[in-house]
Structure formats: C-alpha cells, structure tokens
Design an enzyme around this catalytic site. Structure first.
Site, PDB file in Angstrom:
ATOM      1  N   ASP A 112      69.024  23.725  55.599  1.00 46.93           N
ATOM      2  CA  ASP A 112      69.617  24.940  55.045  1.00 46.93           C
ATOM      3  C   ASP A 112      69.634  24.979  53.524  1.00 46.93           C
ATOM      4  O   ASP A 112      69.607  23.944  52.849  1.00 46.93           O
ATOM      5  CB  ASP A 112      71.062  25.071  55.531  1.00 46.93           C
ATOM      6  CG  ASP A 112      71.143  25.567  56.956  1.00 46.93           C
ATOM      7  OD1 ASP A 112      70.139  25.446  57.686  1.00 46.93           O
ATOM      8  OD2 ASP A 112      72.214  26.073  57.343  1.00 46.93           O
ATOM      9  N   HIS A 259      70.753  19.770  55.061  1.00 46.41           N
ATOM     10  CA  HIS A 259      70.535  20.616  53.875  1.00 46.41           C
ATOM     11  C   HIS A 259      69.455  20.029  52.977  1.00 46.41           C
ATOM     12  O   HIS A 259      69.474  18.835  52.686  1.00 46.41           O
ATOM     13  CB  HIS A 259      71.842  20.761  53.089  1.00 46.41           C
ATOM     14  CG  HIS A 259      72.921  21.478  53.846  1.00 46.41           C
ATOM     15  ND1 HIS A 259      73.705  20.851  54.786  1.00 46.41           N
ATOM     16  CD2 HIS A 259      73.308  22.776  53.820  1.00 46.41           C
ATOM     17  CE1 HIS A 259      74.553  21.737  55.293  1.00 46.41           C
ATOM     18  NE2 HIS A 259      74.340  22.912  54.739  1.00 46.41           N
TER      19      HIS A 259
HETATM   20 ZN   LIG Z   1      74.119  27.147  54.067  1.00 52.51          ZN
END
Ligand SMILES: [Zn+2]
Length: 293
Positions: A112, A259
């Site tokens: 992400d 992430h």
């Molecule tokens: Zn996010």
C-alpha cells in the site's frame, strides 16, 4: 562610464546569483520531495500524525478491525453487507463487505501507499527474484508523480488497486460525489501512466470503510479490498517482527497488508527476503485477479 559598467556588472552578478539560488532551491525542493514526499504534503484530510509516525498507514485506531482480523466478514458477501446504509454504526461490521480473503486457497500479498521511488523498485526486484505476483494499492498523487513506477508494476504482471487520491482516511464520511471524484481522479492518474489498465480493486485508507465508500467504489467497478494479515509494518517494528507475523498468521486465502511507501519501509523490504521464499513454499501466491466476479 566606469560607474555604469560597474553597475551593469553588479546587476549581472546579482542576476547570476539569483539564478543559481533559484536553481539550488529548486533542486533542494525536488530532492526534499523525493526523499520525504509524505512530510512535504499538506494533511488536507485532517489525519492525525505525530512527528515520528508515518503519514500513510492502514492502521489502528482508524481501522480497529486490523487488530482483530476476521475472515468471517467476507462470508456475508460483499453485496449483502452494509445495505442498511447506517454507516459505521451498522452492527459489528466495520468492513461493509470488503474482502478480507482471496476466496481461494491462494494467498495475496498487497503493498500500500506507493508508488515510492525508494522502496517500490526494491519490492519489485524482490518479487521478480522469487517469481511472485502481488497487488499494489497505489495513492493517486503518488501515481501522478511516478508514472514510471506504475508502468513497472504493470509490466511485471502485478495487479493495481485504487487507494484514493491523498490517502484520505475520512473519505468514507464525505459525500458520494466527493468520494467519486477522488476515486475517479486516482484511476485517471493511474491510467495516465498505463492507459486501459484494469483497476478493479479499491482499498479504503486506514481500512475506514463506510457504506458510501463501498457503494461508490462498486459503482465504479471496483471491489472493496480489506486484509486478514497485518504485520503493522508501518510502525517499522523491524524486518524480523514483520516476517514472523506474516509467516505465523498466513493461512490459505489470506490477504497480507504491507507497505512500500509512507515512511521508512526498509524493514518491509528486508522482511520480504524471508517472507517470499517461505510463503512461496507453503502457498500459491497470486496477484489479485483483475476480473473479479
Ligand atoms: Zn494506506
């Protein structure tokens, strides 16, 4: 005459100094932006962040469900949940039918908040090394800034997922028109890099789902995507902790949240050196399909 020449030369020197200064400031700005893109951007969303905390993070307390990941949410099916439209107060379901699993035995890694020029290329290289396909939930403004990375993600066979324009964790509380504008703008930034690329997944920043955001994303042809395994890598707990959490909690059908942007993600990159070979041995890893039914 001498005085005039002196004035001219002084003016010319001043002009040169100005140009050089402007160039230096310009490159410092660009450098700063590329080094700390998140910090240089306004927090228009009202997201609370502390000095050391990451800007982008799909984390509690915005999404308390990540502390208690539940795969039972998806059992209700995306169409059924949240139809009462009562928003966050709808029973115990904070996901409004967002997918928490792949629906098969295959496991999906999701990354992400990117793309990020520091970490996305490292993640891509690692995935390539282990021949693993994954899903990247990208932020619109980052896609706009780094179209080359969007192209690299697609060229490697990974799936793209809309993660809103500015990682607005409160997006779900805005009007349907505002939500639609945000998501459409993000898709347009992605398609400016790769025309016609399928974008059939949407992940709400912070996992802060609401009925309107689920509804609008579906209207735009995107399926809401949550997760079931969250190593909280945004907190930079270190590569060992990230890897052990993922490897311990992984199960068939899991959607793993990690992430590749939004802060120092070297721990995530390093964790992949352990995660990828071990998970590959235990599961079939997939990029989420771009034609979900
Ligand atoms: Zn996010």
């Amino acid at each position: 005459m001498e005085a005039v020449r002196r004035v001219n030369s002084t003016a010319r020197a001043a002009g040169i100094v100005t140009v050089v200064l402007a160039a230096l400031l310009g490159s410092a700005y660009v450098l700063g932006r590329s080094l700390v893109p998140d910090q240089t951007r306004p927090h228009a969303t009202g997201v609370t962040t502390d000095a050391t905390g990451p800007h982008y993070a799909d984390q509690p307390p915005e999404q308390p469900s990540s502390e208690h990941p539940s795969t039972s949410q998806s059992a209700a099916g995306p169409a059924e949940a949240g139809q009462d439209g009562t928003g966050r107060d709808a029973g115990g379901d904070k996901l409004f039918g967002a997918h928490t699993d792949t629906g098969t035995a295959r496991l999906a890694l999701t990354f992400d908040d990117g793309p990020d020029p520091r970490y996305t290329p490292q993640v891509l290289a690692m995935l390539r090394e282990y021949d693993v396909k994954a899903t990247f939930c990208v932020v619109g403004e980052n896609a706009q800034d780094h179209p080359d990375l969007i192209q690299a993600i697609v060229a490697d066979g990974h799936t793209l997922c809309n993660h809103s324009w500015h990682h607005d964790v409160s997006l779900g509380n805005r009007s349907a028109d505002q939500i639609r504008t945000d998501l459409v703008r993000t898709n347009q930034a992605i398609r400016a890099a790769v025309p016609d690329v399928p974008i059939v997944w949407y992940r709400q920043p912070g996992g802060a789902w609401t009925y309107p955001v689920v509804s609008v994303s579906r209207q735009l042809g995107m399926t809401p995507l949550h997760w079931s395994v969250d190593p909280s890598d945004w907190q930079a707990p270190g590569a060992n902790k990230i890897a052990s959490t993922v490897l311990t909690q992984a199960q068939p059908g899991a959607v793993v949240l990690m992430h590749d942007a939004g802060g120092d993600r070297q721990g995530t990159v390093d964790a992949l050196r352990r995660i990828l070979p071990e998970l590959s041995a235990r599961y079939e890893l997939e990029a989420l399909p771009t034609d979900p039914t």
